[in-house]
Design a protein around this motif. Structure first.
Motif, PDB file in Angstrom:
ATOM      1  N   ARG A   1     -10.251  -1.958   2.544  1.00 10.58           N
ATOM      2  CA  ARG A   1      -9.331  -1.389   2.471  1.00 10.58           C
ATOM      3  C   ARG A   1      -8.014  -2.325   2.117  1.00 10.58           C
ATOM      4  O   ARG A   1      -7.650  -3.098   1.946  1.00 10.58           O
TER       5      ARG A   1
ATOM      6  N   ARG B   1       0.808  -1.088   0.053  1.00  9.56           N
ATOM      7  CA  ARG B   1      -0.118  -0.320  -0.059  1.00  9.56           C
ATOM      8  C   ARG B   1       0.628   1.757   0.401  1.00  9.56           C
ATOM      9  O   ARG B   1       0.650   2.222  -0.593  1.00  9.56           O
TER      10      ARG B   1
ATOM     11  N   ASN C   1     -13.947 -12.378   4.083  1.00 11.45           N
ATOM     12  CA  ASN C   1     -14.496 -10.996   4.014  1.00 11.45           C
ATOM     13  C   ASN C   1     -15.537 -10.588   3.090  1.00 11.45           C
ATOM     14  O   ASN C   1     -16.230 -10.008   3.495  1.00 11.45           O
TER      15      ASN C   1
ATOM     16  N   ALA D   1     -10.528  -9.694  -3.071  1.00 13.50           N
ATOM     17  CA  ALA D   1     -11.344  -9.670  -1.436  1.00 13.50           C
ATOM     18  C   ALA D   1     -10.666 -11.150  -1.290  1.00 13.50           C
ATOM     19  O   ALA D   1     -11.508 -12.350  -1.665  1.00 13.50           O
ATOM     20  N   ASP D   2     -10.368 -12.037   0.124  1.00  9.49           N
ATOM     21  CA  ASP D   2     -10.869 -13.163   0.656  1.00  9.49           C
ATOM     22  C   ASP D   2     -12.405 -13.516   0.360  1.00  9.49           C
ATOM     23  O   ASP D   2     -12.944 -12.398   1.377  1.00  9.49           O
TER      24      ASP D   2
ATOM     25  N   GLU E   1      -5.875  -6.205  -4.378  1.00  6.68           N
ATOM     26  CA  GLU E   1      -6.652  -7.027  -3.244  1.00  6.68           C
ATOM     27  C   GLU E   1      -6.768  -6.686  -2.097  1.00  6.68           C
ATOM     28  O   GLU E   1      -5.812  -5.351  -1.161  1.00  6.68           O
ATOM     29  N   LYS E   2      -8.170  -6.488  -1.435  1.00  3.47           N
ATOM     30  CA  LYS E   2      -8.383  -5.505  -0.409  1.00  3.47           C
ATOM     31  C   LYS E   2      -8.255  -6.406   0.815  1.00  3.47           C
ATOM     32  O   LYS E   2      -8.278  -7.781   1.020  1.00  3.47           O
ATOM     33  N   GLY E   3      -8.570  -5.397   1.753  1.00  2.00           N
ATOM     34  CA  GLY E   3      -7.958  -6.387   3.978  1.00  2.00           C
ATOM     35  C   GLY E   3      -9.241  -6.074   4.234  1.00  2.00           C
ATOM     36  O   GLY E   3     -10.943  -5.699   3.386  1.00  2.00           O
ATOM     37  N   LEU E   4      -9.796  -5.703   5.760  1.00  2.00           N
ATOM     38  CA  LEU E   4     -10.490  -6.016   6.382  1.00  2.00           C
ATOM     39  C   LEU E   4     -11.387  -4.175   5.970  1.00  2.00           C
ATOM     40  O   LEU E   4     -10.581  -3.162   5.780  1.00  2.00           O
TER      41      LEU E   4
ATOM     42  N   GLN F   1      -4.925  -3.702   0.565  1.00  2.00           N
ATOM     43  CA  GLN F   1      -3.759  -4.105   1.331  1.00  2.00           C
ATOM     44  C   GLN F   1      -2.291  -3.975   0.322  1.00  2.00           C
ATOM     45  O   GLN F   1      -1.092  -3.510   0.427  1.00  2.00           O
ATOM     46  N   LYS F   2      -3.014  -4.806  -1.292  1.00  2.00           N
ATOM     47  CA  LYS F   2      -2.021  -4.719  -2.158  1.00  2.00           C
ATOM     48  C   LYS F   2      -2.441  -4.143  -3.464  1.00  2.00           C
ATOM     49  O   LYS F   2      -3.738  -4.657  -3.876  1.00  2.00           O
TER      50      LYS F   2
END
Length: 319
Positions: free
Chosen positions: A310, A18, A237, A233-234, A304-307, A312-313
């Motif tokens: 947001r 990020r 999530n 995203a995962d 690539e999203k996180g929580l 992240q990559k």
């Protein structure tokens, strides 16, 4: 530039943390206001100015450079031909799962890109309008597979993109209503030679799985894209985001008696969560795993999203 890719690994992508990606913004100004951001974000996706500044501003700068280079090639072609060729829009495709936030990404990019001086006209089309009408889906017994590749009128979508890329002055796109959960037969979206056209949808990077069995060459939706983005995203999530969105819609859009999903408005919290989980597991998760996710590495750029949505990559395909 330090990226997160190991020196010994070989990948078609350059990977950015990020922080590394944010640094590529340079001096690009943030042209969105607080009111703009409020109008652009999704139902349960609250984007901060930091997210726009760190992720979407560098992306808009990159795309601006790509569009500018394409416009220069267009001018070079005109010089070579000695005449003015029809203006051809730069097309950006955005793919990703239900509830991952691709629609918000599309709207944010549309707003940012339209503020660059060399391409002020930016249109956005969603592939929802190219779904077959509910009557046809019911006739074919695939109403529960709405959003799967077979539920789209791909020939019509390809015709639309072909006309846009051919320089047609006016092209019509069908309009979809999330309220009635169907195509609006009395409305059309008019596309009139924009500088940039953003096409957002679940399966825009899709190639039929049986393609290797077909000897004849075929045309795919992604063939018309100048640049493509996959919002990732995962799955856990995304599932949670879907459930949260369902709960919000139960308190808002579903309360409208004209809503196709009005029957869900009276569900309790527990019932709403269980219903959303069931829909996710039986329909959206299957579509993601078998149709959408396998197209991830066909994209030119992956977010690539996180929580909390947001990013992240970022992964950018090498030219």
């Amino acid at each position: 530039m330090n990226t997160s890719t190991s020196k010994n690994s070989i990948s078609p992508y350059i990977r950015f943390t990020r922080e590394e990606w944010s640094d590529l913004r340079t001096i690009t100004p943030l042209t969105l206001t607080e009111e703009d951001l409020e109008n652009l974000q999704g139902i349960n996706e609250r984007l901060s100015f930091d997210e726009v500044s760190d992720i979407y501003l560098p992306l808009s700068r990159l795309l601006n450079l790509y569009v500018q280079a394409t416009q220069e090639l267009y001018n070079a072609t005109n010089t070579f031909l000695g005449k003015h060729a029809e203006k051809v829009p730069y097309i950006i495709g955005i793919a990703g799962s239900v509830a991952v936030g691709k629609s918000t990404t599309a709207r944010i990019l549309q707003a940012l890109l339209s503020r660059w001086p060399n391409h002020p006209k930016v249109d956005l089309v969603t592939t929802d309008g190219f779904l077959f009408p509910n009557a046809i889906l019911e006739q074919r017994g695939i109403m529960k597979r709405k959003g799967f590749p077979e539920s789209y009128d791909i020939k019509r979508l390809i015709r639309f993109l072909s006309d846009v890329k051919s320089g047609s002055r006016k092209v019509m796109a069908p309009v979809y209503s999330h309220l009635s959960y169907d195509i609006l037969t009395d409305q059309m979206q008019v596309i009139e030679q924009p500088d940039i056209l953003i096409v957002e949808g679940l399966n825009v990077l899709q190639i039929p799985k049986d393609e290797q069995l077909r000897p004849a060459p075929r045309v795919f939706v992604s063939d018309f894209f100048d640049f493509s983005i996959y919002v990732d995203a995962d799955e856990k999530n995304i599932s949670n985001w879907y459930i949260e969105r369902f709960k919000v819609l139960r308190e808002t859009a579903f309360k409208n008696p004209k809503s196709y999903f009005h029957r869900y408005a009276s569900l309790t919290d527990e019932q709403a969560v269980n219903t959303a989980k069931e829909i996710w597991q039986e329909i959206n998760a299957v579509n993601l795993q078998y149709n959408i996710l396998p197209t991830r590495f066909r994209a030119d750029l992956i977010l690539e999203k996180g929580l909390k949505h947001r990013v992240q990559k970022v992964m950018l395909r090498k030219l």
